[in-house]
Design a protein around this motif. Structure first.
Motif, short mmCIF file in Angstrom:
data_model
loop_
_atom_site.label_atom_id
_atom_site.label_comp_id
_atom_site.label_asym_id
_atom_site.label_seq_id
_atom_site.Cartn_x
_atom_site.Cartn_y
_atom_site.Cartn_z
N GLY A 1 42.59 -48.74 4.64
CA GLY A 1 43.90 -48.92 5.24
C GLY A 1 44.95 -47.92 4.77
O GLY A 1 46.15 -48.16 4.91
N ARG A 2 44.50 -46.80 4.23
CA ARG A 2 45.45 -45.79 3.76
C ARG A 2 46.10 -45.10 4.95
O ARG A 2 45.53 -45.01 6.04
CB ARG A 2 44.72 -44.77 2.89
N ASP A 3 47.29 -44.60 4.74
CA ASP A 3 48.03 -43.90 5.79
C ASP A 3 47.65 -42.43 5.88
O ASP A 3 47.67 -41.84 6.96
CB ASP A 3 49.54 -43.99 5.56
N ALA A 4 47.32 -41.83 4.73
CA ALA A 4 47.07 -40.39 4.70
C ALA A 4 46.07 -40.06 3.60
O ALA A 4 45.83 -40.87 2.69
CB ALA A 4 48.38 -39.63 4.46
N ILE A 5 45.51 -38.87 3.69
CA ILE A 5 44.53 -38.41 2.71
C ILE A 5 44.66 -36.90 2.55
O ILE A 5 45.01 -36.20 3.50
CB ILE A 5 43.09 -38.80 3.13
N ASP A 6 44.38 -36.42 1.35
CA ASP A 6 44.28 -34.98 1.10
C ASP A 6 42.81 -34.62 1.10
O ASP A 6 41.98 -35.36 0.54
CB ASP A 6 44.87 -34.62 -0.26
N LEU A 7 42.48 -33.49 1.71
CA LEU A 7 41.09 -33.03 1.78
C LEU A 7 41.01 -31.59 1.33
O LEU A 7 41.97 -30.82 1.50
CB LEU A 7 40.56 -33.13 3.22
N LEU A 8 39.87 -31.23 0.76
CA LEU A 8 39.62 -29.85 0.38
C LEU A 8 38.33 -29.40 1.07
O LEU A 8 37.28 -30.02 0.90
CB LEU A 8 39.48 -29.71 -1.13
N TYR A 9 38.45 -28.35 1.86
CA TYR A 9 37.30 -27.77 2.55
C TYR A 9 36.93 -26.46 1.88
O TYR A 9 37.81 -25.69 1.48
CB TYR A 9 37.64 -27.49 4.02
N ARG A 10 35.65 -26.20 1.78
CA ARG A 10 35.14 -24.90 1.34
C ARG A 10 34.37 -24.34 2.53
O ARG A 10 33.31 -24.85 2.87
CB ARG A 10 34.25 -25.06 0.12
N VAL A 11 34.96 -23.31 3.14
CA VAL A 11 34.43 -22.80 4.41
C VAL A 11 34.37 -21.27 4.38
O VAL A 11 35.11 -20.63 3.64
CB VAL A 11 35.31 -23.26 5.59
N PRO A 12 33.49 -20.70 5.20
CA PRO A 12 33.45 -19.23 5.27
C PRO A 12 34.66 -18.69 6.01
O PRO A 12 35.27 -19.40 6.82
CB PRO A 12 32.15 -18.95 6.04
N PRO A 13 35.01 -17.43 5.78
CA PRO A 13 36.16 -16.84 6.46
C PRO A 13 36.05 -16.88 7.99
O PRO A 13 37.05 -16.91 8.68
CB PRO A 13 36.19 -15.39 5.96
N GLU A 14 34.82 -16.92 8.51
CA GLU A 14 34.62 -16.96 9.97
C GLU A 14 35.19 -18.21 10.61
O GLU A 14 35.33 -18.28 11.83
CB GLU A 14 33.13 -16.88 10.32
N ILE A 15 35.53 -19.20 9.80
CA ILE A 15 36.08 -20.43 10.35
C ILE A 15 37.38 -20.15 11.10
O ILE A 15 37.72 -20.84 12.06
CB ILE A 15 36.30 -21.50 9.25
N THR A 16 38.12 -19.12 10.70
CA THR A 16 39.39 -18.84 11.36
C THR A 16 39.18 -18.46 12.83
O THR A 16 39.93 -18.92 13.70
CB THR A 16 40.19 -17.75 10.63
N GLY A 17 38.19 -17.65 13.09
CA GLY A 17 37.88 -17.29 14.48
C GLY A 17 37.45 -18.51 15.28
O GLY A 17 37.86 -18.69 16.43
N ALA A 18 36.66 -19.37 14.64
CA ALA A 18 36.22 -20.59 15.31
C ALA A 18 37.41 -21.50 15.60
O ALA A 18 37.48 -22.11 16.68
CB ALA A 18 35.19 -21.31 14.44
N CYS A 19 38.34 -21.59 14.67
CA CYS A 19 39.54 -22.42 14.89
C CYS A 19 40.37 -21.89 16.05
O CYS A 19 40.87 -22.66 16.87
CB CYS A 19 40.39 -22.49 13.62
N ARG A 20 40.52 -20.58 16.11
CA ARG A 20 41.28 -19.99 17.22
C ARG A 20 40.59 -20.25 18.55
O ARG A 20 41.25 -20.57 19.54
CB ARG A 20 41.47 -18.50 16.99
N ARG A 21 39.27 -20.06 18.58
CA ARG A 21 38.52 -20.29 19.83
C ARG A 21 38.60 -21.75 20.24
O ARG A 21 38.76 -22.06 21.42
CB ARG A 21 37.07 -19.84 19.68
N LEU A 22 38.46 -22.64 19.26
CA LEU A 22 38.53 -24.07 19.58
C LEU A 22 39.92 -24.44 20.09
O LEU A 22 40.04 -25.17 21.08
CB LEU A 22 38.17 -24.91 18.36
N ALA A 23 40.96 -23.93 19.46
CA ALA A 23 42.33 -24.22 19.91
C ALA A 23 42.54 -23.75 21.35
O ALA A 23 43.08 -24.48 22.19
CB ALA A 23 43.35 -23.57 18.98
N ALA A 24 42.09 -22.53 21.64
CA ALA A 24 42.25 -21.99 23.00
C ALA A 24 41.44 -22.79 24.01
O ALA A 24 41.92 -23.09 25.11
CB ALA A 24 41.84 -20.52 23.03
#
Length: 165
Positions: A76-99
């Motif tokens: 029942g928590r309202d929010a959470i902090d998360l830590l991801y360890r991802v390759p730099p290529e994730i940025t391109g994937a994020c841009r493609r997914l957003a578009a």
């Protein structure tokens, strides 16, 4: 690997955004599978291919956070902090997914082929913040929490792709 901190992720909005995206994915899968319409709809085909690509490339990296999200929601928590360890290529994937998701929203707004509605404003703002955090932090910027992003951008999402700070 890059470390990306997602601070004060709002669990209720995350759940709505996740539910909307999964419903859209199911409907797009049905549209693409339809023999009569499979060749007519490039947006659903492109989005479905992107979902599959991201699942194959990054599910193992981002999937480790799913149990933390589920546990926090169950508590029942309202929010959470998360830590991801991802390759730099994730940025391109994020841009493609957003578009692609923005294109899917426009496709939904046409109302011709899908029953799904465009992403609700709070879930859209969340998507822009969440994906934008990977891009921002990969560029060396410090994490921006959800409350700080909302204070800067308001409830309505900013215009443009998710890679804007």
């Amino acid at each position: 690997l890059l470390e990306v901190s997602i601070l004060a992720l709002p669990l209720a909005i995350w759940a709505r955004a996740h539910e909307h995206a999964e419903g859209l994915r199911r409907e797009i899968t049905l549209v693409v599978a339809s023999e009569a319409s499979a060749h007519e709809h490039h947006v659903p085909r492109r989005l479905l291919a992107l979902f599959d690509e991201l699942d194959a490339d990054f599910a193992a990296l981002t999937g480790e956070q799913q149990p933390h999200l589920a546990e926090a929601a169950d508590q029942g928590r309202d929010a959470i902090d998360l830590l991801y360890r991802v390759p730099p290529e994730i940025t391109g994937a994020c841009r493609r997914l957003a578009a692609a998701m923005d294109a899917a929203d426009r496709y939904c707004e046409e109302g011709r082929y899908l029953l799904s509605l465009a992403t609700p404003p709070d879930a859209l703002a969340f998507r822009r913040w969440y994906l934008g955090e990977f891009v921002r932090q990969a560029a060396g910027e410090p994490p921006l929490s959800w409350p700080a992003w909302v204070a800067t951008h308001g409830v309505a999402p900013p215009a443009g792709p998710a890679d804007r700070p």
